[in-house]
Scaffold this motif. Structure first.
Motif, mmCIF file in Angstrom:
data_model
loop_
_atom_site.group_PDB
_atom_site.id
_atom_site.type_symbol
_atom_site.label_atom_id
_atom_site.label_comp_id
_atom_site.label_asym_id
_atom_site.label_seq_id
_atom_site.Cartn_x
_atom_site.Cartn_y
_atom_site.Cartn_z
ATOM 1 N N ASP A 14 3.822 8.821 6.088
ATOM 2 C CA ASP A 14 5.112 8.554 5.450
ATOM 3 C C ASP A 14 5.158 7.146 4.849
ATOM 4 O OD1 ASP A 14 6.297 11.009 5.940
ATOM 5 O OD2 ASP A 14 7.084 10.407 7.897
ATOM 6 N N LEU A 15 4.309 6.267 5.358
ATOM 7 C CA LEU A 15 4.344 4.862 4.923
ATOM 8 C C LEU A 15 3.144 4.487 4.060
ATOM 9 C CD1 LEU A 15 5.297 3.290 8.394
ATOM 10 C CD2 LEU A 15 6.838 4.060 6.579
ATOM 11 N N GLU A 16 2.329 5.497 3.656
ATOM 12 C CA GLU A 16 1.056 5.141 3.015
ATOM 13 C C GLU A 16 1.243 4.383 1.709
ATOM 14 O OE1 GLU A 16 -0.855 9.003 2.465
ATOM 15 O OE2 GLU A 16 -0.678 8.695 0.328
ATOM 16 N N GLY A 17 2.375 4.564 1.042
ATOM 17 C CA GLY A 17 2.607 3.842 -0.210
ATOM 18 C C GLY A 17 3.218 2.462 0.005
ATOM 19 N N ASP A 18 3.727 2.195 1.187
ATOM 20 C CA ASP A 18 4.367 0.904 1.457
ATOM 21 C C ASP A 18 3.321 -0.194 1.553
ATOM 22 O OD1 ASP A 18 6.516 2.488 1.635
ATOM 23 O OD2 ASP A 18 7.217 1.792 3.594
ATOM 24 N N ALA A 19 3.693 -1.368 1.120
ATOM 25 C CA ALA A 19 2.741 -2.468 1.106
ATOM 26 C C ALA A 19 2.863 -3.309 2.376
ATOM 27 C CB ALA A 19 2.944 -3.318 -0.137
ATOM 28 N N HIS A 20 2.547 -2.713 3.531
ATOM 29 C CA HIS A 20 2.459 -3.510 4.762
ATOM 30 C C HIS A 20 1.415 -4.591 4.515
ATOM 31 C CE1 HIS A 20 1.428 -4.722 8.831
ATOM 32 N NE2 HIS A 20 2.475 -4.072 9.293
ATOM 33 N N GLU A 21 1.726 -5.803 4.916
ATOM 34 C CA GLU A 21 0.874 -6.948 4.578
ATOM 35 C C GLU A 21 -0.574 -6.758 5.026
ATOM 36 O OE1 GLU A 21 1.031 -11.792 5.369
ATOM 37 O OE2 GLU A 21 2.674 -10.488 6.029
ATOM 38 N N ALA A 22 -0.764 -6.297 6.274
ATOM 39 C CA ALA A 22 -2.125 -6.156 6.802
ATOM 40 C C ALA A 22 -2.880 -5.031 6.100
ATOM 41 C CB ALA A 22 -2.078 -5.883 8.307
#
Lengths: 182, 182
Positions: A48-56
């Motif tokens: 669900d979060l694969e497109g989000d740009a989590h910093e790490a």
């Protein structure tokens, strides 16, 4: 040429991380080796979060994207790839159409204290990286009985260093652009 | 008897989590099924910390320890077990002499939107669980084309439910104590 070395262990005294570090001095001349530091900062993969740009995650994707080749150095946990490292591969294999692993030239290596040198983990990792779209080259590099072939600081023996030097030279040769005929 | 169902996906609309939840109503009478909720809270495995009682790790170990059998429901990422799920197995396989997975009766199942139903992930998971010391029983349960055999809420079709019901009955039978002869 730029080579990224990723160790699949978070253990401070890891033989695999020591191998990844040794690559810095053993790569062919002119090759800049960076040891990836940040596997432990990655969140657990969630589609669900694969497109989000989590910093790490973005850091991992940027580093792989900027490298001409990647060396994965894997321990073996329960006969396969550590969850920690598979989690990183899962992140780096998405989004599918723009994944940093897609088409990337990669090789594997691995150390264990047993007599097989993380052989099963390396085989699984080759297959997984191939499914992720990477171009997997070179044979495995199994370092068995790591505690006997590394000094107390974890530094690999001269023989292991020579094997790693050959491995890196082949990886770099595979990753080099094909010369255009004159 | 107590059965623990663990889904290897963190995705909210996961077909695998829906399968794990469906097990609650499909298990044989008298079997209490709990769906494990907390895979996403686990830290990444670090062998230096394997003895530390991180709350989420302890929760996982306690839940597996208290179960008579465990059903692992796995998606397939890059042709194998998700890093998220392998990470949980790595934690639950340590410390070696007192690992909650050691001797535990377990079975696998898996759903994917492709035509193989997470077959590769299930095969890898069986092998990994076996190396971790678990007693792996039952054939695989591949649920292919999950988007076509589940309704929009993710609930599996009657046919998939029947297959899961049979799977759970066999797992429970395998986990039952052998009756003592009179």
């Amino acid at each position: 040429m730029r080579l990224l070395a990723i160790s699949g262990s978070l253990r401070a005294g890891s033989y695999n991380t020591a191998l990844a570090r040794a690559a810095v001095d053993l790569a062919p001349e002119g090759v800049d080796v960076e040891v990836f530091d940040g596997l432990g900062n990655l969140p657990l993969f969630d589609a669900d979060l694969e497109g989000d740009a989590h910093e790490a995650v973005q850091h991992l994707r940027d580093e792989i994207g900027a490298a001409d080749a990647v060396l994965f150095v894997t321990p073996e946990y329960n006969g396969s790839i550590p969850g920690v490292l598979k989690n990183a591969v899962d992140w780096a294999s998405r989004p599918r159409d723009d994944a940093p692993l897609r088409g990337k030239t990669v090789a594997v290596a691995g150390a264990s204290t047993g007599q097989y040198g993380a052989m099963w983990a390396q085989q699984d990792l080759r297959r997984v990286l191939g499914v992720a779209g990477a171009r997997v080259v070179c044979p495995d590099l199994p370092v068995a009985r790591a505690q006997a072939v590394c000094d107390p600081s974890g530094a690999p023996s001269p023989l292991v260093c020579e094997r790693l030097r050959t491995h890196l030279a082949e990886l770099v040769r595979e990753a080099a652009p094909i010369p255009v005929a004159a």
